[in-house]
Motif scaffolding. Structure first.
Motif, PDB file in Angstrom:
ATOM      1  N   LYS A  71      99.087  51.982  21.773  1.00  0.00           N
ATOM      2  CA  LYS A  71      97.715  52.237  21.339  1.00  0.00           C
ATOM      3  C   LYS A  71      96.730  51.551  22.280  1.00  0.00           C
ATOM      4  O   LYS A  71      97.009  50.499  22.842  1.00  0.00           O
ATOM      5  N   SER A  72      95.565  52.168  22.430  1.00  0.00           N
ATOM      6  CA  SER A  72      94.571  51.644  23.371  1.00  0.00           C
ATOM      7  C   SER A  72      94.006  50.306  22.931  1.00  0.00           C
ATOM      8  O   SER A  72      93.739  49.433  23.743  1.00  0.00           O
ATOM      9  N   GLU A  73      93.815  50.123  21.617  1.00  0.00           N
ATOM     10  CA  GLU A  73      93.267  48.869  21.112  1.00  0.00           C
ATOM     11  C   GLU A  73      94.391  47.858  20.927  1.00  0.00           C
ATOM     12  O   GLU A  73      95.451  48.187  20.396  1.00  0.00           O
ATOM     13  N   ILE A  74      94.151  46.627  21.383  1.00  0.00           N
ATOM     14  CA  ILE A  74      95.188  45.602  21.316  1.00  0.00           C
ATOM     15  C   ILE A  74      95.387  45.174  19.869  1.00  0.00           C
ATOM     16  O   ILE A  74      94.452  44.727  19.201  1.00  0.00           O
ATOM     17  N   GLN A  75      96.606  45.327  19.395  1.00  0.00           N
ATOM     18  CA  GLN A  75      96.925  45.013  18.009  1.00  0.00           C
ATOM     19  C   GLN A  75      98.403  44.678  17.897  1.00  0.00           C
ATOM     20  O   GLN A  75      99.162  44.793  18.859  1.00  0.00           O
ATOM     21  N   GLY A  76      98.796  44.250  16.714  1.00  0.00           N
ATOM     22  CA  GLY A  76     100.191  43.887  16.479  1.00  0.00           C
ATOM     23  C   GLY A  76     100.305  42.455  16.004  1.00  0.00           C
ATOM     24  O   GLY A  76      99.310  41.787  15.707  1.00  0.00           O
ATOM     25  N   THR A  77     101.532  41.956  15.940  1.00  0.00           N
ATOM     26  CA  THR A  77     101.804  40.596  15.476  1.00  0.00           C
ATOM     27  C   THR A  77     102.248  39.734  16.642  1.00  0.00           C
ATOM     28  O   THR A  77     103.231  40.043  17.317  1.00  0.00           O
ATOM     29  N   LEU A  78     101.496  38.676  16.885  1.00  0.00           N
ATOM     30  CA  LEU A  78     101.809  37.707  17.932  1.00  0.00           C
ATOM     31  C   LEU A  78     102.602  36.569  17.288  1.00  0.00           C
ATOM     32  O   LEU A  78     102.114  35.886  16.388  1.00  0.00           O
ATOM     33  N   ARG A  79     103.816  36.363  17.755  1.00  0.00           N
ATOM     34  CA  ARG A  79     104.695  35.357  17.150  1.00  0.00           C
ATOM     35  C   ARG A  79     104.734  34.110  18.030  1.00  0.00           C
ATOM     36  O   ARG A  79     105.207  34.155  19.170  1.00  0.00           O
ATOM     37  N   LEU A  80     104.229  33.014  17.468  1.00  0.00           N
ATOM     38  CA  LEU A  80     104.072  31.765  18.222  1.00  0.00           C
ATOM     39  C   LEU A  80     104.949  30.657  17.648  1.00  0.00           C
ATOM     40  O   LEU A  80     105.057  30.505  16.427  1.00  0.00           O
ATOM     41  N   GLY A  81     105.534  29.864  18.541  1.00  0.00           N
ATOM     42  CA  GLY A  81     106.187  28.621  18.162  1.00  0.00           C
ATOM     43  C   GLY A  81     105.448  27.481  18.849  1.00  0.00           C
ATOM     44  O   GLY A  81     105.332  27.470  20.080  1.00  0.00           O
ATOM     45  N   VAL A  82     104.919  26.541  18.062  1.00  0.00           N
ATOM     46  CA  VAL A  82     104.031  25.519  18.621  1.00  0.00           C
ATOM     47  C   VAL A  82     104.459  24.144  18.121  1.00  0.00           C
ATOM     48  O   VAL A  82     104.846  23.974  16.959  1.00  0.00           O
ATOM     49  N   SER A  83     104.358  23.154  18.997  1.00  0.00           N
ATOM     50  CA  SER A  83     104.703  21.781  18.609  1.00  0.00           C
ATOM     51  C   SER A  83     103.779  21.306  17.497  1.00  0.00           C
ATOM     52  O   SER A  83     102.629  21.722  17.399  1.00  0.00           O
ATOM     53  N   SER A  84     104.284  20.416  16.667  1.00  0.00           N
ATOM     54  CA  SER A  84     103.530  19.965  15.499  1.00  0.00           C
ATOM     55  C   SER A  84     102.248  19.230  15.885  1.00  0.00           C
ATOM     56  O   SER A  84     101.206  19.424  15.258  1.00  0.00           O
TER      57      SER A  84
END
Length: 303
Positions: free
Chosen positions: A86-99
């Protein structure tokens, strides 16, 4: 076995307890037991067996769990592929981040990013570094933000390099440190993993190296705690000095601060990294997030 069955099976596997799994799924335990029996009937095998108050997966059940993991990963990849078309940026961004980065810096960063891309949803997991590495490798996370020193053979970007400070509620003479009580930060330390990362051990060794560079006697450690905010509270009440990274210090903190420098003038620092796999950049939402992080000033915004 559909996607929902896969999700149910993984939750049961994570909990190893039917009551706790049923609570997470918002269903009754008998309903969950019935669902397991239906899966066992479908595949003609025993998935779990009782072990006291808990359950244990059989070898066949373990294989089914691996199949469920792969099925969900393929489901995620397919949804990401469709969203990427799709032209528009979308979806689920899955992040793992330090506490620590999550606690002190992440909220304003995500807020600003999602203002620019309102159709992106963020799945955030605050995890130890070794879990972030593993989840990046198997595709569970798209991007990781980690702190410290480690071996990562794919893409990484240095977000910032922050100094450490010795903090005290009262002015102190540094040459008197061996006589003063130290409130020592020390996290739980799992064994080194395949990425060469041993959580906070290298940091403790660096602090110990700084101490030996200045003193010939050991520090007077009177308290060991596993949280920097606890360190600060104890220091604030005059119970000793502590050594903390700049990330946990706020403008309103009223401590006497002494930057930790080795005798050669080099500061004691902690690095924060953005890490990801090159292949993840095929997803537009990952590419935009990586570019956004790189566009930030090294001294990241705080609110």
């Amino acid at each position: 076995m559909d996607v929902k069955d896969c999700e149910v099976l993984l939750i049961i596997y994570e909990e190893q307890n039917l009551s706790k799994a049923a609570e997470r799924l918002y269903i009754t335990q008998p309903a969950l037991t019935y669902r397991i029996r239906q899966l066992e009937k479908q595949f003609q095998l025993q998935i779990v067996q009782k072990e006291g108050k808990n359950i244990k997966f059989t070898s066949e059940g373990e294989h089914l769990v691996e199949y469920a993991k792969k099925t969900l990963q393929e489901e995620h990849r397919f949804k990401e592929f469709i969203a990427n078309l799709k032209s528009e940026i979308q979806g689920t961004l899955r992040l793992g981040v330090s506490s620590h980065f999550t606690q002190y810096r992440l909220a304003p960063i995500l807020h600003h990013f999602l203002q620019q891309y309102p159709k992106i949803q963020v799945f955030l997991n605050t995890s130890p570094n070794q879990e972030i590495f593993q989840s990046l490798q198997n595709g569970t996370f798209h991007v990781g933000i980690v702190r410290g020193t480690f071996n990562w053979v794919d893409q990484k970007y240095l977000i910032n390099e922050e100094p450490f400070y010795l903090i005290s509620n009262d002015e102190i003479h540094l040459e008197k440190l061996p006589e003063l009580p130290r409130i020592n930060y020390r996290s739980d330390t799992p064994p080194m993993n395949k990425f060469g990362y041993k959580p906070d051990t290298l940091l403790m060794e660096a602090i110990d190296g700084w101490w030996k560079d200045h003193f010939e006697v050991p520090p007077l450690i009177t308290m060991n705690v596993n949280n920097y905010e606890t360190c600060k509270q104890l220091v604030q009440h005059g119970l000793g000095y502590s050594i903390v990274p700049e990330i946990c210090l706020k403008p309103q903190d009223r401590f006497f601060k002494y930057q930790m420098l080795f005798k050669n003038g080099q500061p004691l620092v902690r690095k924060t990294w953005l890490i990801y796999k090159e292949s993840a950049l095929e997803l537009n939402l990952v590419k935009e997030f990586v570019q956004y992080i790189k566009s930030l000033n090294l001294h990241l915004p705080m609110e």
